[in-house]
Write an enzyme that holds these catalytic residues in place. Structure first.
Site, PDB file in Angstrom:
ATOM      1  CE1 TYR A  38       1.968 -14.791 -43.011  1.00 13.10           C
ATOM      2  CE2 TYR A  38       3.248 -12.993 -42.078  1.00 13.10           C
ATOM      3  CZ  TYR A  38       2.730 -13.649 -43.180  1.00 13.10           C
ATOM      4  OH  TYR A  38       2.957 -13.163 -44.443  1.00 13.10           O
ATOM      5  CD  GLN A  47      -0.172 -19.500 -56.230  1.00 11.53           C
ATOM      6  OE1 GLN A  47       0.366 -18.428 -56.446  1.00 11.53           O
ATOM      7  NE2 GLN A  47      -1.318 -19.839 -56.807  1.00 11.53           N
ATOM      8  CG  ASN A  48      -4.226 -21.688 -50.921  1.00  7.73           C
ATOM      9  OD1 ASN A  48      -3.897 -20.656 -51.508  1.00  7.73           O
ATOM     10  ND2 ASN A  48      -5.329 -22.354 -51.213  1.00  7.73           N
ATOM     11  CB  ILE A  49       0.284 -20.473 -45.810  1.00  6.99           C
ATOM     12  CG1 ILE A  49      -0.646 -19.273 -45.545  1.00  6.99           C
ATOM     13  CG2 ILE A  49       1.392 -20.059 -46.786  1.00  6.99           C
ATOM     14  CD1 ILE A  49       0.069 -18.059 -44.912  1.00  6.99           C
ATOM     15  CG  HIS A  87       3.693 -19.359 -51.909  1.00  2.85           C
ATOM     16  ND1 HIS A  87       2.707 -18.601 -52.502  1.00  2.85           N
ATOM     17  CD2 HIS A  87       4.692 -19.433 -52.818  1.00  2.85           C
ATOM     18  CE1 HIS A  87       3.104 -18.241 -53.720  1.00  2.85           C
ATOM     19  NE2 HIS A  87       4.290 -18.741 -53.936  1.00  2.85           N
ATOM     20  CB  THR A 100      -4.163 -18.938 -58.357  1.00  2.00           C
ATOM     21  OG1 THR A 100      -3.057 -18.034 -58.343  1.00  2.00           O
ATOM     22  CG2 THR A 100      -4.058 -19.853 -59.555  1.00  2.00           C
TER      23      THR A 100
END
Ligand code: APR
Length: 232
Positions: free
Chosen positions: A52, A87-89, A105, A172
């Site tokens: 990450y 949903q993207n970080i 998310h 998605t």
């Protein structure tokens, strides 16, 4: 018109952020279960932090694309009648000009303390397990929702879906719940439904309308249509 827009990795693909389910089934060379589960983090905390940390560092090398900026244009025009859930970080919606983004998310640019639960803005690395700014323990992990964890703000999202007149899903695969089920919640409550994706997703059949193509082309064109309808 109240609009709920759900975005996934496909909206950031043209910015150079890899999607999750590439042809080889790997995410940046890793099996998702090796980097995106609480079990993986328990087994190999340093490897997961490194993974990450690399994703966070990579944000510096990418820019929002016309799909992100088009959604910001839509927000400028209709304000609170747009609920944008991603949903993207990554932070490309924000850098594209969107002011209200619900990151279900989590976010790469935040850290979550496993001890005290606080969420902190974070731009650096976590691999050396720095102390939590609140409780002082070296328990900071990426503030991302892993498989088996509960997404953020489901109550808010479901309330928005129940009021939506239009639900639009962008980029998605429809492979991961609960997001993959949003279209059915919106339909049950009478919303029109539209999918904008490179290819038909796993949930395409649930949408009243589906358009195939690149988000960078489809999203600005769709926003123009909505805005033309508002003006007409
Ligand atoms: N324009 C539009 N759609 C695109 C583009 C593009 N340029 N490029 C790819 N796509 C589509 C793909 O065809 C695919 O259907 O985007 C979708 C991306 O799917 P995934 O990689 O599965 O990403 P996503 O649906 O966001 O994943 C959901 O899974 O791993 C977890 O938590 C992670 O949030 C993620 C969730």
């Amino acid at each position: 018109m109240r609009i709920v827009v759900l975005t996934g990795a496909g909206i950031s693909a043209e910015s150079g952020v890899p999607t999750f389910r590439d042809a080889d089934g790997l995410w940046e060379g890793h099996h998702i279960e090796d980097v995106a589960t609480p079990e993986a983090y328990l087994r190999q905390p340093t490897a997961v932090q490194r993974f990450y940390d690399a994703r966070r560092a990579a944000l510096a090398g990418v820019e929002p694309n016309p799909a992100h900026t088009a959604l910001a244009r839509l927000e400028d025009a209709i304000g609170d009648d747009l609920f944008l859930v991603t949903q993207n970080i990554d932070d490309l919606h924000e850098r594209g000009g969107s002011r209200r983004v619900h990151h279900m998310h989590g976010e790469l640019l935040k850290a979550l303390c496993s001890n005290c639960g606080c969420r902190t803005e974070w731009t650096g690395d976590l691999v050396d397990f720095p102390p939590c700014p609140r409780c002082g323990l070296p328990e900071l992990r990426p503030d991302v929702v892993w498989f088996g964890e509960v997404p953020y703000g489901m109550d808010v999202i479901l309330a928005e879906l129940e009021q939506a007149e239009l639900f639009v899903s962008i980029g998605t695969s429809g492979a991961v719940y609960p997001a993959a089920g949003f279209v059915q919640v919106a339909r049950r409550n009478g919303a029109a439904t539209l999918e904008l994706n490179l290819e038909p997703s796993e949930g395409s059949i649930f949408f009243r309308q589906a358009r195939q193509g690149r988000a960078g082309d489809l999203v600005p064109a769709w926003v123009d249509e909505v805005l033309a309808g508002l003006i007409a």
